[in-house]
Design an enzyme around this catalytic site. Structure first.
Site, short mmCIF file in Angstrom:
data_model
loop_
_atom_site.label_atom_id
_atom_site.label_comp_id
_atom_site.label_asym_id
_atom_site.label_seq_id
_atom_site.Cartn_x
_atom_site.Cartn_y
_atom_site.Cartn_z
N HIS A 153 0.81 -1.22 0.00
CA HIS A 153 0.00 0.00 0.00
C HIS A 153 0.84 1.27 0.00
O HIS A 153 0.30 2.37 -0.13
CB HIS A 153 -0.95 0.01 1.21
CG HIS A 153 -1.96 -1.09 1.14
ND1 HIS A 153 -2.89 -1.20 0.13
CD2 HIS A 153 -2.18 -2.17 1.94
CE1 HIS A 153 -3.65 -2.27 0.32
NE2 HIS A 153 -3.23 -2.89 1.42
N GLU A 190 -5.28 -12.14 7.59
CA GLU A 190 -6.12 -10.93 7.51
C GLU A 190 -7.45 -11.18 6.80
O GLU A 190 -8.08 -10.23 6.34
CB GLU A 190 -5.34 -9.77 6.88
CG GLU A 190 -4.62 -10.06 5.59
CD GLU A 190 -3.81 -8.88 5.07
OE1 GLU A 190 -3.93 -7.75 5.60
OE2 GLU A 190 -3.07 -9.08 4.09
N ASP A 231 -7.67 -5.17 7.45
CA ASP A 231 -8.37 -6.11 6.56
C ASP A 231 -9.15 -7.14 7.36
O ASP A 231 -10.27 -7.50 6.98
CB ASP A 231 -7.38 -6.81 5.62
CG ASP A 231 -7.06 -5.94 4.41
OD1 ASP A 231 -8.00 -5.34 3.84
OD2 ASP A 231 -5.89 -5.86 4.03
C1 3PY Z 1 -3.98 -4.51 7.49
O1 3PY Z 1 -4.18 -4.05 8.62
O2 3PY Z 1 -4.83 -5.08 6.80
C2 3PY Z 1 -2.64 -4.42 6.92
O3 3PY Z 1 -2.38 -5.02 5.92
C3 3PY Z 1 -1.65 -3.52 7.57
O4 3PY Z 1 -1.26 -2.54 6.66
MG MG Z 2 -3.99 -5.76 4.86
#
Ligand code: 3PY
Ligand code: MG
Length: 258
Positions: A48, A152, A178
């Site tokens: 990101h 995630e 996420d």
């Molecule tokens: C998230 O929190 O999803 C991440 O990938 C951290 O940047």
């Molecule tokens: Mg993430």
């Protein structure tokens, strides 16, 4: 062993919290500055952040030159990437969106030399920085470098016990944004919500059961404290752009009415 090598595995084995910066701006000069800040290491966010591979190479060198370990969060769960990140001299690679045991196995194959995996030879930058001979680097690299699977998604959470048991995997790393989006079916981001923290407890338990490092993206003192309280030790503490925003906001607030 070359001066630039940092033994992240030994450092994390102490169990002491390891709080690192998270860089999104592509600049070796900035990386050198951030590496001087009182964080334990620096991670380049190639998912990101705005950092491309040719930006990452001098940034890794700048961080290592300050005696800090450089970590790379990869663009995606793609087997081409971990070897390249480690070839650039990063001591650890964090791969996003690992959703199954098969994906975790593919990640390890990409990041570790035989007999553990099938990483391709050619890490000239890392080899030079290590100060080792090619034979020594081949023998040492699997120990010197670490690979983390990001947990995630709901799918990853359901499979976390099998993912954590993947031979050669070094750690789990929660992406709480996420994960909370997935758990709430898109309702919102809640990095310290009850549901998120309960899910994260499950990740710590899976990591501990397999002698893996438990990591998470933090950001902000309250979030970091909550994650330390759950047993996470490898935590992204602050993003470069957030440090700029909070520093500027605090300065202007303190000058209000002057
Ligand atoms: C998230 O929190 O999803 C991440 O990938 C951290 O940047
Ligand atoms: Mg993430």
């Amino acid at each position: 062993m070359g001066a630039a090598h940092f033994d992240l595995r030994a450092r994390l084995a102490t169990g002491e919290p390891f709080l690192f910066s998270w860089l999104s701006i592509p600049s070796a000069g900035l990386a050198a500055q951030v590496a001087r800040l009182p964080f334990d290491g620096a991670c380049l966010d190639m998912q990101h952040g705005m950092i491309g591979f040719s930006d990452a190479v001098p940034m890794v060198a700048a961080i290592n030159a300050m005696g800090k370990p450089a970590i790379i969060r990869a663009l995606w769960n793609d087997p081409a990437i971990p070897g390249q990140a480690l070839d650039a001299g990063a001591v650890a690679v964090i791969s996003p969106m690992i959703n199954s045991r098969a994906e975790a196995e593919a990640l390890v194959r990409a990041a570790k030399y035989p007999p553990i995996g099938g990483r391709s030879w050619g890490g000239y930058t890392a080899l030079q920085a290590s100060g080792l001979t090619p034979g020594e680097y081949l023998r040492e690299a699997n120990r010197m470098t670490m690979v983390f699977a990001m947990i995630e998604t709901v799918q990853a959470l359901d499979a976390v016990a099998e993912i954590a048991a993947t031979p050669g995997l070094d750690g789990l790393f929660v992406g709480p944004s996420d994960l909370s989006i997935a758990l709430s079916r898109g309702a919102g981001i809640d990095k310290t919500g009850t549901q998120t923290l309960a899910a994260m407890e499950k990740v710590v338990a899976a990591a501990r059961a397999n002698n893996l490092v438990a990591g998470a993206f933090g950001g902000g003192a309250e979030v970091i404290k909550a994650y330390l309280g759950l047993g996470f030790t490898f935590i992204a503490a602050a993003v470069d752009v957030d440090l700029l925003h909070t520093g500027a906001a605090a300065l202007m607030k303190s000058l209000k009415g002057v």
